[in-house]
Enzyme design. Structure first.
Site, PDB file in Angstrom:
ATOM      1  N   ASP A  80       0.876  -1.288   0.272  1.00  0.00           N
ATOM      2  CA  ASP A  80      -0.252  -0.094   0.042  1.00  0.00           C
ATOM      3  C   ASP A  80       0.957   0.825  -0.461  1.00  0.00           C
ATOM      4  OD1 ASP A  80       0.621  -1.055   2.626  1.00  0.00           O
ATOM      5  OD2 ASP A  80      -0.443   0.260   3.428  1.00  0.00           O
ATOM      6  N   GLU A 138      -0.799  -1.862   5.379  1.00  0.00           N
ATOM      7  CA  GLU A 138       0.083  -2.350   6.525  1.00  0.00           C
ATOM      8  C   GLU A 138      -0.195  -1.004   7.139  1.00  0.00           C
ATOM      9  OE1 GLU A 138       3.072  -1.168   9.175  1.00  0.00           O
ATOM     10  OE2 GLU A 138       3.304   0.129   6.935  1.00  0.00           O
TER      11      GLU A 138
END
Length: 392
Positions: A80, A138
């Protein structure tokens, strides 16, 4: 066998860089990584692996099975990005306004894809299984790791290994540390409710700003007076929303803060003290308080035995880079959830840019040395092959 792996990775270095730059141009925010997840899944098509998608949120599990009995090692990379406007001026800068790979997750995914491809090509040479965890989200609580674990991604796994590229660490080195290595995190939102009034008549009001200001001052004593001096903890007030008219006494204020602790016990102490101060605020000022306290990522604990094994394996193998122990790192990392479930190691690849100024993670000008991709792949690949060589 390791020589074969290293030669293959060297030959694929440009492929890693190409993938990293593509992902850097097309970042997606946590829990929104639809196209990135599809890109990863497409990469594994027609490869001799088992692919499972949408694990947890958009996580992807890739199994490389030697079909010979042995241990199972999981290796993890996140994918991400962050809500940041990129200001690097790179020719492959983000094409998605307000979104940037400012933490290196593009590099993690790039090296991992090529390493997994190479390990799949070599699976006849090792025993057991490799589980490749491509993890979404995350950066944002509750994080992607927790959902993947709840969905069973660690079933049958013996140990977990993760790597993070670090722009602030010297390129050409791998860093490690046994024990607690990254802080756990919590955040809170406190609403202090008093009674509004006119600035000329404070006795007819109950000033929420005064009460809130006392809270801000008091919580600074938690670290300095409630923690052992050898413990590591931080309390940050990031927002104090008390804007109003200059001659009007505010009836409420909203305060938001961030908590970090290098051990879960330290985090628990800080939480207890913040709640105690909040209760005292009500007694002292006659206000009412609404405290929302969210304890999210735990402290990251590197299993000493497994971490030392990783360091020793890399040290004894001539891979062209150094291996050093580092200090604990202040940021938090949801890899900590894997480490709570299985003996794990989270290590760091130095990725300091060779040219220009060094910017920290989450900075609009964050960048890395792309040499870190090959170094990461060599390091993780070497541990995988040693771990699965068939000896207990």
């Amino acid at each position: 066998m390791n020589k074969q792996l290293i030669e293959a990775l060297i030959n694929k270095e440009e492929k890693m860089i190409e993938i990293r730059r593509y992902l850097h141009q097309h970042p997606e925010l946590s829990f929104q990584e639809e196209k990135t997840a599809q890109y990863i899944a497409d990469f594994y098509k027609n490869k001799d692996v088992q692919i499972e998608t949408n694990i947890g949120a958009r996580g992807i599990k890739v199994t490389i099975d030697s079909e010979k009995p042995g241990k199972t090692l999981a290796i993890r990379a996140d994918f991400d990005a962050l809500p940041i406007d990129e200001a690097t001026g790179l020719p492959f800068a983000s094409q998605n306004k307000g979104v940037m790979h400012a933490c290196g997750h593009d590099a993690h995914t790039a090296y991992m894809l090529v390493l997994a491809e190479t390990l799949a090509e070599m699976k006849d040479n090792f025993t057991g299984k490799v589980i490749v965890i491509h993890q979404s989200a995350e950066e944002v609580p509750p994080g992607g790791a927790k959902g993947m674990i709840e969905a069973g991604v660690l079933e049958g796994v013996d140990n977990v290994l993760g790597v993070h590229v670090m722009s602030t660490m010297e390129t050409g080195k791998i860093y490690y540390r046994p024990g607690f290595v990254q802080t756990g995190r919590a955040f809170f939102k406190l609403t202090v409710n008093g009674k509004g009034g006119h600035g000329s008549s404070p006795h007819m009001a109950n000033d929420a700003i005064v009460a809130g200001s006392t809270f801000v001052t008091a919580v600074q004593t938690v670290v300095s007076r409630r923690l052992n001096p050898f413990e590591t903890g931080v309390v940050t007030i990031g927002s104090f929303d008390g804007k109003g008219q200059f001659n009007v006494i505010k009836d409420s204020v909203v305060i938001e803060g961030d908590v970090r602790g290098l051990t879960d016990a330290t985090k628990q102490t800080i939480e207890k003290e913040i709640k105690r101060i909040t209760a005292g605020l009500e007694t002292m000022f006659g206000v009412t308080c609404d405290l929302k306290y969210n304890d999210d990522y735990p402290a990251l604990y590197n299993d000493p035995t497994f971490t030392q094994y990783v360091a020793d394996t890399l040290t004894k193998t001539d891979l062209g880079f150094g291996v050093e122990m580092c200090e604990a790192q202040p940021p938090s990392e949801d890899f900590a959830y894997y480490a709570k479930e299985r003996p794990s190691a989270f290590i760091y690849t130095g990725a300091m840019p060779e040219d220009g100024e060094v910017y920290p993670h989450h900075h609009p000008k964050f960048n890395i040395s792309e040499k870190s991709l090959l170094i990461s792949a060599k390091a993780v690949g070497t541990v995988v092959l040693d771990y699965l060589k068939g000896e207990q």
